[in-house]
Design a protein around this motif. Structure first.
Motif, PDB file in Angstrom:
ATOM      1  N   MET A 165       0.839  -1.207   0.000  1.00  0.00           N
ATOM      2  CA  MET A 165       0.000   0.000   0.000  1.00  0.00           C
ATOM      3  C   MET A 165       0.873   1.256   0.000  1.00  0.00           C
ATOM      4  O   MET A 165       0.584   2.234  -0.713  1.00  0.00           O
ATOM      5  CB  MET A 165      -0.923  -0.006   1.212  1.00  0.00           C
ATOM      6  N   ALA A 166       1.927   1.241   0.802  1.00  0.00           N
ATOM      7  CA  ALA A 166       2.831   2.400   0.844  1.00  0.00           C
ATOM      8  C   ALA A 166       3.439   2.669  -0.529  1.00  0.00           C
ATOM      9  O   ALA A 166       3.576   3.819  -0.953  1.00  0.00           O
ATOM     10  CB  ALA A 166       3.932   2.158   1.880  1.00  0.00           C
ATOM     11  N   LYS A 167       3.748   1.584  -1.249  1.00  0.00           N
ATOM     12  CA  LYS A 167       4.331   1.728  -2.585  1.00  0.00           C
ATOM     13  C   LYS A 167       3.329   2.359  -3.543  1.00  0.00           C
ATOM     14  O   LYS A 167       3.689   3.203  -4.371  1.00  0.00           O
ATOM     15  CB  LYS A 167       4.771   0.359  -3.097  1.00  0.00           C
ATOM     16  N   ARG A 168       2.055   1.947  -3.438  1.00  0.00           N
ATOM     17  CA  ARG A 168       1.030   2.528  -4.305  1.00  0.00           C
ATOM     18  C   ARG A 168       0.819   4.013  -3.997  1.00  0.00           C
ATOM     19  O   ARG A 168       0.566   4.818  -4.891  1.00  0.00           O
ATOM     20  CB  ARG A 168      -0.283   1.769  -4.162  1.00  0.00           C
ATOM     21  N   ILE A 169       0.901   4.355  -2.721  1.00  0.00           N
ATOM     22  CA  ILE A 169       0.734   5.759  -2.332  1.00  0.00           C
ATOM     23  C   ILE A 169       1.961   6.574  -2.706  1.00  0.00           C
ATOM     24  O   ILE A 169       1.876   7.756  -3.043  1.00  0.00           O
ATOM     25  CB  ILE A 169       0.451   5.854  -0.818  1.00  0.00           C
ATOM     26  N   GLY A 170       3.122   5.928  -2.663  1.00  0.00           N
ATOM     27  CA  GLY A 170       4.353   6.614  -3.039  1.00  0.00           C
ATOM     28  C   GLY A 170       5.051   7.306  -1.895  1.00  0.00           C
ATOM     29  O   GLY A 170       5.816   8.248  -2.110  1.00  0.00           O
ATOM     30  N   LYS A 171       4.779   6.843  -0.648  1.00  0.00           N
ATOM     31  CA  LYS A 171       5.435   7.421   0.527  1.00  0.00           C
ATOM     32  C   LYS A 171       5.830   6.306   1.486  1.00  0.00           C
ATOM     33  O   LYS A 171       5.251   5.220   1.460  1.00  0.00           O
ATOM     34  CB  LYS A 171       4.510   8.412   1.233  1.00  0.00           C
ATOM     35  N   PRO A 172       6.823   6.555   2.354  1.00  0.00           N
ATOM     36  CA  PRO A 172       7.202   5.534   3.332  1.00  0.00           C
ATOM     37  C   PRO A 172       6.058   5.239   4.303  1.00  0.00           C
ATOM     38  O   PRO A 172       5.185   6.087   4.537  1.00  0.00           O
ATOM     39  CB  PRO A 172       8.397   6.169   4.063  1.00  0.00           C
TER      40      PRO A 172
END
Length: 623
Positions: free
Chosen positions: A166-173
């Motif tokens: 999910m963090a990867k899809r959002i683009g933030k740590p």
């Protein structure tokens, strides 16, 4: 811990008598004491060797490592609980010791009952901490065990945990997402979670599951209540699985099933249509031979014959689109097919085409109709990628493909390079160009390139794409080079006797009339039974049958394959040509496997009929 196993305690004490006293007391309490270390360095070595369950560590030790320093190393390196032994209650000392997170303190002189309580409490605390660590590791493993978005929110809707996907899809740590509300635009941009679904789950206290369409994609959304406590709103675990590929696969399967159903119908229609075209084309050829004195009539009949032959190409395309079919191959000059496909694809367009052809160029063993269709689809795709026109470069050369090349057998190939100046293909779409119905061009059906790839691979070749947005596309088509033909010894004969079997009277009549004018002796039959009888009768005459032409499908009698098998039993040297409007039939694709010496797809030019008969009649052996 195993109940039958004694707790192992390492004592670190530089006063020998005190160490022995502590050892004796611990043994009486039922503990295992493997030894006494008298220095910090000795303690580190003993821990590595004995692997104790707990360490009783004197704070003051002689040497370069005092008890506090040694305890810190044991905690960080070995994860073993440490209880400090000290005769002092100095505040500064205890403060310094507390920084190493000890599991307790024991004051000297040593008290057995105090020792038991401290040791058991320390072991219990350590076990709880280990369970918590394991629980945290397990939670992280479970969170990250899926490539789909998974996160937890508390009763206020704040994200308290999430996985890396999910963090990867959002683009933030992960750390920057924790604490955000699930309706925050950053979150809602990638997760199709609705407030009403969250509210309904909290109210019902039961899991929620639904398929949701969101931003052009489909998601399987599941919401589960967790950690429910009296008087408190439950935390919620939310799982979002992207099922778009699955949905698309099902839709593609339905489309393919419809295409296959249409293919069965199209095959029958094409067969009947080819029979009609055969009769029309034959009659045109016969009329042409009767009106040589009228130049205009002759020209118009020639034009009509060309159009009829083009209609045959159309039925072949219909079969290729709807059902595919095995290639009906013959040795061909690939350049002539490229030029024909170019003429068709570029007609009426502003694009220009230049050629670079290696010479001499070997021939290919291919189905002319199918390869022309594949090349047309590739070229049409290139033309449509250049909305305002542009240049297409076509290069053809022979290349040797090594063993290590994926999807291609090692050997010699004709490689057709088609380069355009179009918009190019983005990297994320490059792997989709052969997907059924995938297209980025308005008004296109997305079937062209998948069909082209299917045709080329049925010929033992492959298609490769190289592209960059704004810089055009290079398409490389690999087609195996034809095996060289061995020279055949001809047999001269003044009159060639041909037996034609076809249930269409007009086809037999047209072919018989034409061949008779060409000097052939012609016999006709309407089914297999008649053909076998006529062939046997001719064997007893001065003019036995030289070549048999057998229609593949005879509704009321023996068809081509059954008749051929019977003729083989009568004459093992029989030479036969299979003819059919079903150009995708496996018999047409590989006639020699069924005993035939050649094939003649309907509709055919009468000149092709003449050439094919003479080739088969002059061959040394029938197969």
């Amino acid at each position: 811990m195993n109940a039958s196993k004694k707790t192992k305690i390492l004592i670190v004490e530089d006063e020998t008598l005190i160490g022995l006293d502590i050892t004796e007391s611990l043994i009486k309490l039922g503990y295992d004491v493997p030894g006494i270390a008298i220095s910090g360095e000795g303690a580190l070595d003993a821990v590595q060797k004995e692997k104790p369950d707990i360490v009783l560590m004197d704070i003051y030790l002689e040497g370069s490592l005092d008890g506090i320093q040694a305890a810190k190393i044991i905690r960080d390196r070995d994860n073993i609980p440490v209880i400090y032994l000290t005769a002092y209650s100095d505040y500064d000392l205890l403060k310094k010791a507390r920084e190493t997170t000890p599991y307790g303190y024991m004051l000297k002189p040593f008290d057995s009952q105090q020792a038991r309580a401290s040791i058991e409490m320390a072991l219990g605390k350590h076990a709880v901490e280990e369970n918590l660590k394991y629980s945290e590791r397990t939670k992280n493993v479970l969170l990250n065990a899926t490539p789909d978005s998974l996160f937890l929110i508390n009763g206020e809707g704040v994200i308290i945990a999430l996985n890396e996907a999910m963090a990867k899809r959002i683009g933030k740590p992960v750390g920057e997402i924790l604490g955000l509300h699930y309706l925050d635009p950053l979150i809602s941009a990638v997760t199709p979670v609705k407030k009403e679904d969250i509210d309904a789950t909290i109210l019902s206290k039961t899991p929620f599951h639904e398929e949701e369409e969101y931003n052009g994609r489909w998601f399987d959304v599941s919401i589960y209540p967790v950690n429910e406590q009296p008087g408190k709103i439950s935390d919620l675990a939310i799982y979002c699985h992207d099922i778009t590929p699955h949905k698309e696969a099902i839709e593609n399967q339905l489309r393919i099933a419809k295409l296959e159903s249409l293919g069965l119908l199209a095959g029958g229609i094409a067969h009947q249509f080819n029979n009609i075209l055969t009769k029309v084309l034959g009659n045109i050829s016969l009329v042409q031979s009767l009106i040589d004195d009228s130049e205009e009539a002759s020209l118009r009949l020639s034009a009509a014959a060309v159009e009829v032959y083009q209609a045959r190409q159309l039925t072949g395309r219909l079969l290729t689109f709807s059902r595919g079919g095995e290639p009906v191959r013959k040795i061909t000059d690939i350049v002539s097919l490229i030029e024909g496909a170019v003429q068709h694809a570029v007609s009426g367009q502003t694009s220009t085409v230049t050629y670079s052809i290696e010479k001499p160029l070997p021939k290919a063993f291919i189905d002319n109709t199918q390869i022309t269709e594949a090349l047309f689809q590739i070229l049409e795709n290139a033309v449509h990628s250049m909305e305002k026109g542009g240049a297409i470069q076509i290069g053809v050369q022979k290349e040797h493909v090594p063993v290590t090349t994926p999807l291609l057998k090692s050997g010699e190939y004709l490689v057709i390079n088609v380069t355009d100046e179009g918009t190019g293909i983005p990297a994320e779409n490059l792997g989709k160009v052969f997907d059924i119905y995938f297209t980025t061009q308005t008004g296109r059906h997305g079937l062209g390139l998948p069909i082209a790839l299917s045709i080329i691979r049925r010929h033992g070749g492959d298609i490769r794409f190289t592209s960059e947005p704004g810089k055009g596309t290079l398409v490389k088509v690999y087609i195996p080079v034809a095996e060289p033909e061995l020279p055949r010894e001809g047999v001269k004969k003044s009159v060639i006797h041909v037996l034609i079997m076809d249930d269409e009277f007009a086809i037999c009549d047209i072919a018989s009339t034409f061949l008779t004018k060409k000097g052939y002796l012609v016999t006709t039959a309407s089914n297999g039974e008649e053909a076998i009888e006529m062939y046997q009768s001719a064997m007893q005459s001065p003019l036995p049958v030289d070549v048999v032409i057998l229609d593949l499908i005879i509704p009321a009698g023996l068809g081509g394959v059954e008749t051929m098998a019977a003729l083989k039993r009568v004459d093992s040297g029989v030479r036969a040509i299979v003819s059919s409007g079903y150009s995708d039939d496996p018999v047409m694709a590989n006639p020699r496997r069924y005993g035939f010496s050649g094939f003649l797809p309907k509709p055919y030019r009468l000149t092709d009929l003449d050439v094919t008969i003479r080739e088969i009649a002059s061959a040394k052996s029938p197969v």
